[in-house]
Design a protein around this motif. Structure first.
Motif, PDB file in Angstrom:
ATOM      1  N   ASP A  53     -14.845  -9.221  -0.783  1.00 15.03           N
ATOM      2  CA  ASP A  53     -13.682  -9.304  -1.761  1.00 15.03           C
ATOM      3  C   ASP A  53     -12.964  -8.248  -1.945  1.00 15.03           C
ATOM      4  O   ASP A  53     -11.783  -8.133  -2.144  1.00 15.03           O
ATOM      5  N   ALA A  54     -13.734  -6.926  -2.293  1.00 13.50           N
ATOM      6  CA  ALA A  54     -12.970  -5.691  -2.256  1.00 13.50           C
ATOM      7  C   ALA A  54     -12.065  -5.411  -1.114  1.00 13.50           C
ATOM      8  O   ALA A  54     -11.142  -4.870  -1.442  1.00 13.50           O
ATOM      9  N   ALA A  55     -12.429  -5.557   0.048  1.00 13.80           N
ATOM     10  CA  ALA A  55     -11.616  -5.513   1.161  1.00 13.80           C
ATOM     11  C   ALA A  55     -10.457  -6.284   1.049  1.00 13.80           C
ATOM     12  O   ALA A  55      -9.459  -5.773   1.375  1.00 13.80           O
ATOM     13  N   VAL A  56     -10.573  -7.359   0.852  1.00 14.01           N
ATOM     14  CA  VAL A  56      -9.538  -8.393   0.694  1.00 14.01           C
ATOM     15  C   VAL A  56      -8.391  -7.911  -0.415  1.00 14.01           C
ATOM     16  O   VAL A  56      -7.347  -7.800  -0.314  1.00 14.01           O
ATOM     17  N   ALA A  57      -9.080  -7.606  -1.679  1.00 12.71           N
ATOM     18  CA  ALA A  57      -8.085  -7.061  -2.527  1.00 12.71           C
ATOM     19  C   ALA A  57      -7.354  -5.905  -2.299  1.00 12.71           C
ATOM     20  O   ALA A  57      -6.268  -5.679  -2.664  1.00 12.71           O
ATOM     21  N   THR A  58      -8.125  -4.970  -1.510  1.00 14.43           N
ATOM     22  CA  THR A  58      -7.231  -3.579  -1.545  1.00 14.43           C
ATOM     23  C   THR A  58      -6.327  -3.838  -0.545  1.00 14.43           C
ATOM     24  O   THR A  58      -5.175  -3.606  -0.381  1.00 14.43           O
ATOM     25  N   GLN A  59      -6.450  -5.024   0.686  1.00 12.18           N
ATOM     26  CA  GLN A  59      -5.545  -5.168   1.542  1.00 12.18           C
ATOM     27  C   GLN A  59      -4.369  -5.635   1.101  1.00 12.18           C
ATOM     28  O   GLN A  59      -3.203  -5.630   1.335  1.00 12.18           O
ATOM     29  N   GLN A  60      -4.450  -6.908   0.043  1.00 10.44           N
ATOM     30  CA  GLN A  60      -3.316  -7.422  -0.749  1.00 10.44           C
ATOM     31  C   GLN A  60      -2.649  -6.374  -1.636  1.00 10.44           C
ATOM     32  O   GLN A  60      -1.359  -6.580  -1.730  1.00 10.44           O
ATOM     33  N   TYR A  61      -3.243  -5.678  -2.229  1.00 13.52           N
ATOM     34  CA  TYR A  61      -2.822  -4.431  -3.266  1.00 13.52           C
ATOM     35  C   TYR A  61      -1.816  -3.576  -2.274  1.00 13.52           C
ATOM     36  O   TYR A  61      -0.738  -3.351  -2.595  1.00 13.52           O
ATOM     37  N   GLU A  62      -2.336  -3.211  -1.166  1.00 15.09           N
ATOM     38  CA  GLU A  62      -1.864  -2.439  -0.468  1.00 15.09           C
ATOM     39  C   GLU A  62      -0.510  -3.027   0.040  1.00 15.09           C
ATOM     40  O   GLU A  62       0.619  -2.399   0.217  1.00 15.09           O
ATOM     41  N   ALA A  63      -0.288  -4.278   0.728  1.00 17.41           N
ATOM     42  CA  ALA A  63       0.606  -4.998   1.014  1.00 17.41           C
ATOM     43  C   ALA A  63       1.525  -5.198  -0.189  1.00 17.41           C
ATOM     44  O   ALA A  63       2.837  -4.910   0.122  1.00 17.41           O
ATOM     45  N   GLY A  64       1.140  -5.126  -1.392  1.00 18.15           N
ATOM     46  CA  GLY A  64       2.353  -5.351  -2.612  1.00 18.15           C
ATOM     47  C   GLY A  64       2.884  -4.136  -2.861  1.00 18.15           C
ATOM     48  O   GLY A  64       4.202  -3.770  -3.056  1.00 18.15           O
ATOM     49  N   ARG A  65       2.120  -2.881  -2.570  1.00 20.22           N
ATOM     50  CA  ARG A  65       2.645  -1.721  -3.047  1.00 20.22           C
ATOM     51  C   ARG A  65       3.424  -1.245  -2.003  1.00 20.22           C
ATOM     52  O   ARG A  65       4.724  -0.694  -2.004  1.00 20.22           O
ATOM     53  N   LEU A  66       3.202  -1.388  -0.519  1.00 16.24           N
ATOM     54  CA  LEU A  66       4.105  -1.080   0.556  1.00 16.24           C
ATOM     55  C   LEU A  66       5.403  -2.158   0.562  1.00 16.24           C
ATOM     56  O   LEU A  66       6.697  -1.520   0.781  1.00 16.24           O
ATOM     57  N   GLU A  67       5.374  -3.274   0.011  1.00 21.45           N
ATOM     58  CA  GLU A  67       6.515  -4.238  -0.061  1.00 21.45           C
ATOM     59  C   GLU A  67       7.317  -3.473  -1.234  1.00 21.45           C
ATOM     60  O   GLU A  67       8.690  -3.588  -1.083  1.00 21.45           O
ATOM     61  N   ALA A  68       6.665  -3.382  -2.100  1.00 21.11           N
ATOM     62  CA  ALA A  68       7.564  -2.639  -3.506  1.00 21.11           C
ATOM     63  C   ALA A  68       8.408  -1.123  -2.874  1.00 21.11           C
ATOM     64  O   ALA A  68       9.422  -1.056  -3.301  1.00 21.11           O
ATOM     65  N   GLU A  69       7.578  -0.500  -2.222  1.00 25.43           N
ATOM     66  CA  GLU A  69       8.450   0.604  -1.758  1.00 25.43           C
ATOM     67  C   GLU A  69       9.403   0.371  -0.658  1.00 25.43           C
ATOM     68  O   GLU A  69      10.540   1.036  -0.898  1.00 25.43           O
ATOM     69  N   ALA A  70       9.287  -0.599   0.071  1.00 29.68           N
ATOM     70  CA  ALA A  70      10.342  -1.021   0.779  1.00 29.68           C
ATOM     71  C   ALA A  70      11.522  -1.422   0.158  1.00 29.68           C
ATOM     72  O   ALA A  70      12.664  -1.426   0.531  1.00 29.68           O
ATOM     73  N   GLN A  71      11.244  -2.318  -1.037  1.00 29.24           N
ATOM     74  CA  GLN A  71      12.317  -2.992  -1.690  1.00 29.24           C
ATOM     75  C   GLN A  71      13.334  -1.868  -2.633  1.00 29.24           C
ATOM     76  O   GLN A  71      14.364  -1.783  -2.670  1.00 29.24           O
ATOM     77  N   ARG A  72      12.368  -0.728  -2.923  1.00 26.39           N
ATOM     78  CA  ARG A  72      12.890   0.405  -3.619  1.00 26.39           C
ATOM     79  C   ARG A  72      13.936   1.369  -2.486  1.00 26.39           C
ATOM     80  O   ARG A  72      14.878   1.551  -3.002  1.00 26.39           O
TER      81      ARG A  72
END
Length: 354
Positions: A53-72
């Motif tokens: 679960d920690a691995a999945v949560a980390t992947q989704q968190y990183e995906a969200g962070r990268l998406e936010a950086e891309a949008q910025r």
């Protein structure tokens, strides 16, 4: 972060990002599998579930962070478009003032009777009326264009602000979820280690814990003993904790990390005492043996046949260990003292370490 008037017009891209991030990982920590409740098997299974679960949560968190950086980054590139639109509105306002002044100079504010009296000739009167009509049309067009531009700008900025707020809120939720799972995992890891230490102290192995490992197809005949790691003490290195030289390769991993058999073979030893703490030794074809030491739990029994990549235990820090890690050895006999350097041995089998 306050979005205010500094965000782009391409809101659909942001909304798509939110849709991608909509799926949340299952918080398996809130669910108890059969056997949970403080038993040895229960805590091992809980650690394994939380680890995934920690691995999945980390992947989704990183995906969200990268998406936010891309949008910025998009916001910075598209900010020029907003500035251009604002400048366009400013120009329209200036045009309105210029048209109004021209209309005044051309007599646009005079009644028609006065214009007839003041006109020098019918041609002059007609020209004045034509200019007056064109001026009125230009004024009306300019006003309408300005209103549309201002309305579009306001709508775009409001929609962009809403989308950014939703994205930021979602990223905060993902961060909180990730942190919560990691905290539960850390607590469960040390509970597992406590049980392992008690077994070693008593000199009595707990036996194999049967864990449901994920269905991962391993096609290679040889793999690393852990998936994600940092290399620490290497083969032959010196240290005060070893009588002579270090006899294996250490992999720095957290407690509870799934440990894999590097290749197909047969379990020839499972023990839980001495300097290696809880350990497993596996015999492979070709006359080589691999050892996995300082474990917190084992998932195989002596005599079991294993395949490459199969979970055989969970890492820990039992025995003569200064911290959580996996001690891995390659030997030419099952016993200590016959080790060879694991790094070139694995590399020769298509498994480079780095």
């Amino acid at each position: 972060m306050r979005p205010s008037r500094r965000h782009p017009l391409l809101v659909p891209a942001l909304l798509c990002a939110l849709a991608v991030l909509a799926a949340r990982p299952t918080d398996a920590a809130e669910k108890k599998a059969p056997g949970d409740g403080g038993t040895d098997a229960g805590i091992s299974a809980q650690v394994a579930r939380l680890y995934e679960d920690a691995a999945v949560a980390t992947q989704q968190y990183e995906a969200g962070r990268l998406e936010a950086e891309a949008q910025r980054a998009k916001a910075q590139r598209l900010e020029a478009l907003l500035d251009r639109e604002r400048r366009g509105i400013s120009v329209l306002h200036e045009d309105l003032g210029r048209i109004a002044r021209a209309q005044y100079r051309n007599g646009g504010d005079l009644p028609l009777t006065a214009q007839i009296i003041l006109a020098g000739s019918p041609d002059q009167l007609m020209r004045g009326q034509q200019v007056f009509s064109q001026t009125n049309l230009a004024v009306n067009n300019a006003i309408e264009k300005s209103r549309r531009a201002e309305a579009k700008l306001a709508a775009d900025e409001a929609e962009a602000a809403t989308a950014w707020q939703s994205l930021e809120k979602r990223n905060v939720e993902l961060a909180d979820l990730k942190r919560g799972i990691e905290e539960k995992l850390e607590e469960a890891r040390w509970q597992l280690q406590g049980q392992a230490d008690a077994s070693v102290a008593a000199g009595s192995c707990r036996g194999a814990v049967r864990l449901d490992q994920p269905e991962v197809q391993v096609t290679a005949p040889w793999v690393t003993p852990v998936e994600t790691y940092e290399l620490s003490a290497g083969f032959g290195s010196g240290g005060s904790r070893w009588a002579n030289r270090h006899t294996g390769q250490d992999f720095a991993v957290p407690i509870g990390t799934p440990v894999r058999s590097v290749g197909a073979g047969r379990v020839v030893k499972v023990s839980c005492g001495g300097a290696f703490g809880i350990e497993i030794v596996i015999e492979h074809a070709g006359g080589y043996y691999t050892q996995y030491a300082h474990l917190a739990a084992v998932t195989v029994d002596q005599g079991d046949q294993v395949t490459a990549g199969q979970w055989i235990g969970q890492s820990g820090t039992t025995g003569n260990s200064t911290g959580p890690h996996l001690h891995f050895e390659v030997r030419v006999t099952p016993e200590l003292g016959s080790g060879v350097d694991p790094v070139p041995w694995l590399a020769a089998r298509g498994v480079p370490l780095g």
